[in-house]
Each structure stands twice: as structure tokens, then as C-alpha cells.
Motif scaffolding. Structure first.
Motif, mmCIF file in Angstrom:
data_model
loop_
_atom_site.group_PDB
_atom_site.id
_atom_site.type_symbol
_atom_site.label_atom_id
_atom_site.label_comp_id
_atom_site.label_asym_id
_atom_site.label_seq_id
_atom_site.Cartn_x
_atom_site.Cartn_y
_atom_site.Cartn_z
ATOM 1 N N ALA A 32 -5.838 -2.369 -10.894
ATOM 2 C CA ALA A 32 -5.695 -3.125 -9.649
ATOM 3 C C ALA A 32 -5.596 -2.237 -8.407
ATOM 4 O O ALA A 32 -5.564 -2.745 -7.290
ATOM 5 C CB ALA A 32 -4.457 -4.024 -9.734
ATOM 6 N N LEU A 33 -5.555 -0.928 -8.601
ATOM 7 C CA LEU A 33 -5.434 -0.021 -7.459
ATOM 8 C C LEU A 33 -6.617 -0.164 -6.510
ATOM 9 O O LEU A 33 -7.759 -0.302 -6.937
ATOM 10 C CB LEU A 33 -5.365 1.427 -7.927
ATOM 11 N N MET A 34 -6.301 -0.107 -5.237
ATOM 12 C CA MET A 34 -7.332 -0.135 -4.198
ATOM 13 C C MET A 34 -7.060 1.026 -3.247
ATOM 14 O O MET A 34 -5.905 1.438 -3.076
ATOM 15 C CB MET A 34 -7.284 -1.459 -3.430
ATOM 16 N N PRO A 35 -8.094 1.554 -2.612
ATOM 17 C CA PRO A 35 -7.861 2.630 -1.643
ATOM 18 C C PRO A 35 -6.934 2.128 -0.531
ATOM 19 O O PRO A 35 -6.990 0.977 -0.135
ATOM 20 C CB PRO A 35 -9.261 2.927 -1.091
ATOM 21 N N GLY A 36 -6.074 3.020 -0.089
ATOM 22 C CA GLY A 36 -5.135 2.659 0.964
ATOM 23 C C GLY A 36 -5.757 2.739 2.341
ATOM 24 O O GLY A 36 -6.777 3.394 2.561
ATOM 25 N N THR A 37 -5.105 2.046 3.270
ATOM 26 C CA THR A 37 -5.548 2.093 4.667
ATOM 27 C C THR A 37 -4.425 2.550 5.584
ATOM 28 O O THR A 37 -4.674 2.873 6.734
ATOM 29 C CB THR A 37 -6.049 0.708 5.123
ATOM 30 N N ASP A 38 -3.208 2.587 5.062
ATOM 31 C CA ASP A 38 -2.042 3.013 5.847
ATOM 32 C C ASP A 38 -1.903 4.532 5.704
ATOM 33 O O ASP A 38 -1.603 5.050 4.623
ATOM 34 C CB ASP A 38 -0.797 2.299 5.337
ATOM 35 N N LEU A 39 -2.123 5.258 6.811
ATOM 36 C CA LEU A 39 -2.145 6.716 6.778
ATOM 37 C C LEU A 39 -0.837 7.301 6.247
ATOM 38 O O LEU A 39 -0.852 8.244 5.452
ATOM 39 C CB LEU A 39 -2.470 7.274 8.165
ATOM 40 N N GLU A 40 0.311 6.759 6.650
ATOM 41 C CA GLU A 40 1.601 7.281 6.177
ATOM 42 C C GLU A 40 1.767 7.041 4.674
ATOM 43 O O GLU A 40 2.259 7.913 3.960
ATOM 44 C CB GLU A 40 2.764 6.651 6.956
ATOM 45 N N ALA A 41 1.359 5.878 4.192
ATOM 46 C CA ALA A 41 1.447 5.585 2.763
ATOM 47 C C ALA A 41 0.514 6.510 1.978
ATOM 48 O O ALA A 41 0.866 6.978 0.885
ATOM 49 C CB ALA A 41 1.100 4.128 2.499
ATOM 50 N N ILE A 42 -0.641 6.797 2.530
ATOM 51 C CA ILE A 42 -1.592 7.707 1.875
ATOM 52 C C ILE A 42 -0.993 9.102 1.782
ATOM 53 O O ILE A 42 -1.055 9.752 0.728
ATOM 54 C CB ILE A 42 -2.939 7.727 2.626
ATOM 55 N N ARG A 43 -0.394 9.568 2.862
ATOM 56 C CA ARG A 43 0.237 10.895 2.854
ATOM 57 C C ARG A 43 1.367 10.961 1.824
ATOM 58 O O ARG A 43 1.497 11.949 1.093
ATOM 59 C CB ARG A 43 0.751 11.241 4.249
ATOM 60 N N ALA A 44 2.177 9.912 1.775
ATOM 61 C CA ALA A 44 3.282 9.889 0.808
ATOM 62 C C ALA A 44 2.734 9.916 -0.624
ATOM 63 O O ALA A 44 3.264 10.625 -1.488
ATOM 64 C CB ALA A 44 4.143 8.660 1.028
#
Length: 185
Positions: A32-44
Motif C-alpha cells: 500500500a506504500l505510495m511515494p510521499g509528497t510532504d518534504l519533511e516526512a520524506i526527510r524523516a
């Protein structure tokens, strides 16, 4: 969005990730994973990934042996239903695995801060695991020690069976009934 996922071959990525999962629920989360769009969440997430890679190289994989799929058992118990000994063993094994994972991170306190916060969310499970292990043996049997009453009742039952066996043997071997009994057992 679909064109971007196709260009990234996202399905192949998640399929490969699913292949590394050790449980059905884990595979479902990976799928179910999808690429993220929230830059802070991606960095974390990238930081967690770095910690995970470092952990694998320095300490090896998480001690996940014993983790079982127990969603059905948890659902059943939450509704007040009784669990069979086999179901309780699954819960106990998973509780033990949860304790091992918590200890793994506790022993490496500070080494993997971006991952260890997940382990802190695992509640203490040692008491549950020990209680199940005390009351159910590995074969799924309930031993006499499971409760004081059970041990006493089983001893009484064994005594009653022995008395019945003796009475049956006396009847079968008695001269009084010999003409009615053809063979001795």
C-alpha cells in the motif's frame, strides 16, 4: 500521478519490498506504500532508512523470529471470547518476539534514534508471555501446574480411573463370573 508511478516502476519496487516482509500484515503495508509528497516526512523517512541500513550492517536484522499473525486472535479476545491453547501460544510467541525487539533497541540505546522510537511504542509484554508459557506447554496442552484446582482434579480423576480399573479386573478374574467371561484381558 499514474504516469509518474508507472515511470518509476513503483509496482516493481513495492513487490520487491513485499518480498522482504516477514508477515502478511507487513506485506499489505508494503504493497500500500505510495511515494510521499510532504518534504519533511520524506526527510524523516530517509533518516530512518539510514538508521536501518546502519543497523543491518552493524548489528544484523531485527530478531523477528516468533512473530505470528495474531490479528484474528486479538479481535476474538477483545470481544471477550476464549482463545484455544494453540491460539494463546501464537499470542505468547508474538509477545516474546515483541520483548526481544524492545530489548534489541534498549541494548543499543542511542545508536538508532530514528528507529528506536517505534520500539518504545511496543508495550511491556513479558508478563503476558510468561503467563501463557506457564499455563500452556509447547505442545498446546494445559499442564497440572496451570492452576491449583486443575492439578487436584486431575489427581482425583486418575485415582478414580485406577479404582475403576481395579474393580473391572476383579470382576473379570473372579471365579463367580468365570463362566460368563470367556477370556482374561
Amino acid at each position: 500521478w499514474e504516469a509518474a508511478l508507472s515511470a518509476l516502476e513503483w509496482g516493481k519496487i513495492t513487490a520487491r519490498l513485499c518480498g522482504h516482509s516477514s508477515s502478511g500484515p507487513g506485506r499489505a503495508l508494503c504493497a500500500a506504500l505510495m511515494p510521499g509528497t510532504d518534504l519533511e516526512a520524506i526527510r524523516a523517512s530517509l533518516e530512518e532508512n539510514r538508521d536501518g541500513r546502519r543497523m543491518l550492517l552493524q548489528d544484523g536484522p531485527l530478531p523477528l523470529e516468533g512473530v505470528k499473525e495474531i490479528a484474528e486472535e486479538v479481535e476474538k479476545a477483545s470481544k471477550g471470547a476464549s482463545l484455544s491453547p494453540q491460539e494463546l501460544l501464537l499470542v505468547g510467541q508474538t509477545a516474546r518476539a515483541g520483548e526481544r525487539i524492545r530489548k534489541f533497541f534498549e541494548d543499543r540505546r542511542g545508536n538508532y534514534p530514528r528507529l528506536s522510537h517505534h520500539a518504545r511504542e511496543i508495550p511491556p509484554l513479558r508478563d503476558i508471555a510468561e503467563e501463557i508459557e506457564f499455563r500452556i506447554d509447547p505442545a498446546g496442552n494445559v499442564p497440572d501446574r496451570a492452576s491449583d484446582a486443575l492439578g487436584s482434579l486431575r489427581r482425583q480423576l486418575a485415582g478414580a480411573r485406577a479404582r475403576l480399573q481395579e474393580t473391572a479386573e476383579r470382576i473379570v478374574t473372579s471365579p463367580r463370573y468365570a463362566r460368563h467371561v470367556q477370556e482374561t484381558y
